[in-house]
Every structure is written in structure tokens, then in C-alpha cells.
Design an enzyme around this catalytic site. Structure first.
Site, PDB file in Angstrom:
ATOM      1  N   SER A 207      21.508 -56.168 -12.069  1.00 14.70           N
ATOM      2  CA  SER A 207      20.562 -56.898 -11.213  1.00 14.70           C
ATOM      3  C   SER A 207      20.267 -58.277 -11.797  1.00 14.70           C
ATOM      4  O   SER A 207      19.877 -58.409 -12.949  1.00 14.70           O
ATOM      5  CB  SER A 207      19.253 -56.112 -11.090  1.00 14.70           C
TER       6      SER A 207
ATOM      7  N   HIS B 130      23.316 -54.455  -6.095  1.00 16.00           N
ATOM      8  CA  HIS B 130      24.672 -54.271  -6.597  1.00 16.00           C
ATOM      9  C   HIS B 130      25.611 -54.394  -5.400  1.00 16.00           C
ATOM     10  O   HIS B 130      25.441 -53.711  -4.395  1.00 16.00           O
ATOM     11  CB  HIS B 130      24.816 -52.912  -7.287  1.00 16.00           C
TER      12      HIS B 130
ATOM     13  N   THR C  98      27.648 -47.151 -10.897  1.00 14.75           N
ATOM     14  CA  THR C  98      27.079 -45.855 -10.555  1.00 14.75           C
ATOM     15  C   THR C  98      26.039 -45.508 -11.611  1.00 14.75           C
ATOM     16  O   THR C  98      26.349 -45.464 -12.803  1.00 14.75           O
ATOM     17  CB  THR C  98      28.161 -44.765 -10.508  1.00 14.75           C
ATOM     18  N   HIS C  99      24.812 -45.283 -11.191  1.00  7.28           N
ATOM     19  CA  HIS C  99      23.740 -44.954 -12.122  1.00  7.28           C
ATOM     20  C   HIS C  99      23.645 -43.443 -12.329  1.00  7.28           C
ATOM     21  O   HIS C  99      23.928 -42.652 -11.423  1.00  7.28           O
ATOM     22  CB  HIS C  99      22.403 -45.482 -11.603  1.00  7.28           C
TER      23      HIS C  99
ATOM     24  N   GLU D 183       9.349 -45.667 -16.062  1.00  4.91           N
ATOM     25  CA  GLU D 183       8.763 -45.015 -17.214  1.00  4.91           C
ATOM     26  C   GLU D 183       7.233 -45.051 -17.123  1.00  4.91           C
ATOM     27  O   GLU D 183       6.651 -45.993 -16.592  1.00  4.91           O
ATOM     28  CB  GLU D 183       9.215 -45.713 -18.505  1.00  4.91           C
TER      29      GLU D 183
ATOM     30  N   SER E  25      20.492 -47.864 -17.289  1.00  9.40           N
ATOM     31  CA  SER E  25      21.952 -48.016 -17.302  1.00  9.40           C
ATOM     32  C   SER E  25      22.413 -48.388 -18.700  1.00  9.40           C
ATOM     33  O   SER E  25      21.644 -48.326 -19.662  1.00  9.40           O
ATOM     34  CB  SER E  25      22.382 -49.098 -16.297  1.00  9.40           C
TER      35      SER E  25
ATOM     36  N   ASN F  15      10.704 -57.525 -15.550  1.00  8.12           N
ATOM     37  CA  ASN F  15       9.283 -57.184 -15.495  1.00  8.12           C
ATOM     38  C   ASN F  15       8.856 -56.712 -16.877  1.00  8.12           C
ATOM     39  O   ASN F  15       9.702 -56.373 -17.713  1.00  8.12           O
ATOM     40  CB  ASN F  15       9.025 -56.074 -14.464  1.00  8.12           C
TER      41      ASN F  15
END
Length: 277
Positions: free
Chosen positions: A44, A76, A98-99, A198, A217, A240
């Protein structure tokens, strides 16, 4: 060719390296380039770099290549691109990540890296957008990854495969990046499983363990790249401040917006680093 419902990597009896070899053959056919030197995974905020590296030889949907799936995440682009740098290097640009949180298994997560190695690439550049733990890092700042904490409870290595990760993120390449931008800081990346962000307590745990960056990732991909004998450079864009560091609620739109705002600067940086390789 692959889609979400018919992927050879989902067969536990398949050899993921044979699937990667088939994917590399597809890429050679689609690009007319038999050998790539460098591979770049665009996370990103890093997408514009593909346009700045050099001349695009070919670009096509990743789903035209064995084992690849359409990305589930906005931001993506879902394409693969072959780019020739002014120095004549061939770069495989991977815009289809692919995450792990998508639930397709680790083989699919690291397939792009193994495919890149099968095309001949000896250098793997992994980028991402992530949350920052250091108070001095503001959104929009690129940082180098010096090490990682794999908090996914998974590994791309199968069986008794013992791989040394002591110097996983190349000091040589980090030093090279700092010749382009001496202000680059670095830190330890923590890969959580996701897709939830999180909690403040989890961020504090990561901080206590030595982490500076949190995301979803990169760590699993880096392990697979090392297994394939590649030299690895990692970049995070701080999109962030992590939960508890940032007092406002987190959102994916915030990540997209921060990436879009920083994209021109960080993409130019990344293109210059790759140009120096």
C-alpha cells in the site's frame, strides 16, 4: 492460470517450487523476458514506483500466471509487470499480494516470491504500509526493515527445513538505500495474522519484544525469499500510528489515504534505490 477456486498450491501433494517454476515459465512467455534480475512487491502506497523504474516491457493480470489469485485488498492492483531499467536490469514488479488473513494458506502467500526466484531474480524488495510504534515517526514516512518478528504462528518452510535468518534483511542493501536518502531510519517489523488491527495491548507487547512497525505481510515472504537464496530489502511506509500510540480509531481508509498522499515521494525514492542496484 489460477483463480480462488482452482489453484495447484491448494493440493497438499503438489510441490510449491514446481508450481513456481510453471509460473515463471508463464511470465517468460507473457513478457518475452527469459530472466529477471530484481523482484519488487508493491504494498500500500508504493504503486507509482513501477512507472518510475524504467520502461515497461509487459504488464498483465496476475491471474494469467499459474498459482496467482486476484488480490482481496483494495490498494493492490492485481497485476504483474516486467520493467527494464536504464541500466538494462529486468525488474519483475508484483502488484498482486496474497495476505495470510485471506485464509488460503502460506503457500499462496509466498508464491509470488518463489516465482520471482524461479524467474532468476536474486534480489527481493518487499514493501508494505504499516503502523508505527515510534512516536517520532509520522504517517507518510518510509522506514527500512532491519529485522522482523513473525507473530503469525506459521512458516512457509515445510518439514525439517532449517534456514538461517541471522542477516535476513541485507545490511548491504540498507546501506545502499541510505546513500539515496541518508535520513532513512530503520526498525523491526512485526507481522500479525490479521485481518483485525492490533489492540493497544498487542502493540505494547510488540514494543516490549523489540518491535517498531506492525503490519500483516512481509515476514513470511522474507523467509521464503531467504529459502530461495535471495538478498532481501524491506521498506515500510508508516501509514498510521499503531493502536494505543494513535488515540483515534484505526481504519483501512486511513491507510489508503496516507499511502496515496505519500506515494509520489516514496515511489521516487524506491525507484532510485532500485536504479542503483
Amino acid at each position: 492460470m489460477s483463480d480462488l477456486h482452482d489453484n495447484p498450491l491448494d493440493d497438499p501433494a503438489s510441490d510449491p517450487f514446481e508450481v513456481a517454476a510453471a509460473a515463471a515459465a508463464d511470465i517468460a512467455r507473457l513478457t518475452g523476458v527469459e530472466h529477471h534480475d530484481i523482484a519488487l512487491t508493491l504494498g500500500s502506497g508504493w504503486g507509482k514506483a513501477a512507472e518510475l523504474i524504467g520502461e515497461t516491457v509487459a504488464a498483465f493480470p496476475a491471474t494469467e500466471v499459474t498459482g496467482f489469485s486476484k488480490p482481496a485488498l483494495e490498494g493492490h492492483v492485481g497485476t504483474l509487470r516486467s520493467v527494464r531499467t536504464p541500466r538494462g536490469k529486468h525488474v519483475l514488479v508484483i502488484g498482486a499480494r496474497t495476505h495470510f488473513y485471506e485464509g488460503h494458506g502460506v503457500r499462496r502467500v509466498v508464491h509470488s516470491v518463489r516465482t520471482a526466484a524461479a524467474t532468476g531474480a536474486r534480489t527481493m524488495v518487499l514493501t508494505n504500509g504499516a503502523g508505527g510504534i515510534k512516536h517520532t515517526w509520522q504517517p507518510g514516512r518510509p522506514v527500512l526493515i532491519s529485522d522482523h518478528l513473525n507473530l503469525t504462528a506459521a512458516s512457509p518452510l515445510e518439514g525439517a527445513t532449517f534456514i538461517d535468518l541471522t542477516d535476513l534483511y541485507s545490511m548491504r542493501l540498507r546501506d545502499l538505500a541510505r546513500t539515496i536518502d541518508p535520513s532513512l531510519d530503520e526498525g523491526v517489523y512485526c507481522q500479525f495474522r490479521g485481518p483485525q488491527y492490533e489492540t493497544p495491548a498487542e502493540v505494547q507487547m510488540a514494543k516490549i519484544l523489540g518491535g517498531h512497525i506492525v503490519g500483516m505481510s512481509t515476514a513470511l515472504e522474507a523467509i521464503a525469499a531467504r529459502q530461495s537464496g535471495m538478498e532481501i530489502l524491506g521498506f515500510s511506509l508508516i501509514t498510521n500510528m499503531a493502536a494505543g500510540i494513535q488515540t483515534t480509531p484505526l481504519s483501512h481508509q486511513e491507510v489508503i489515504d496516507a499511502g496515496r498522499e505519500a506515494e509520489p515521494v516514496i515511489s521516487s525514492l524506491l525507484a532510485r534505490v532500485i536504479g542503483a542496484m
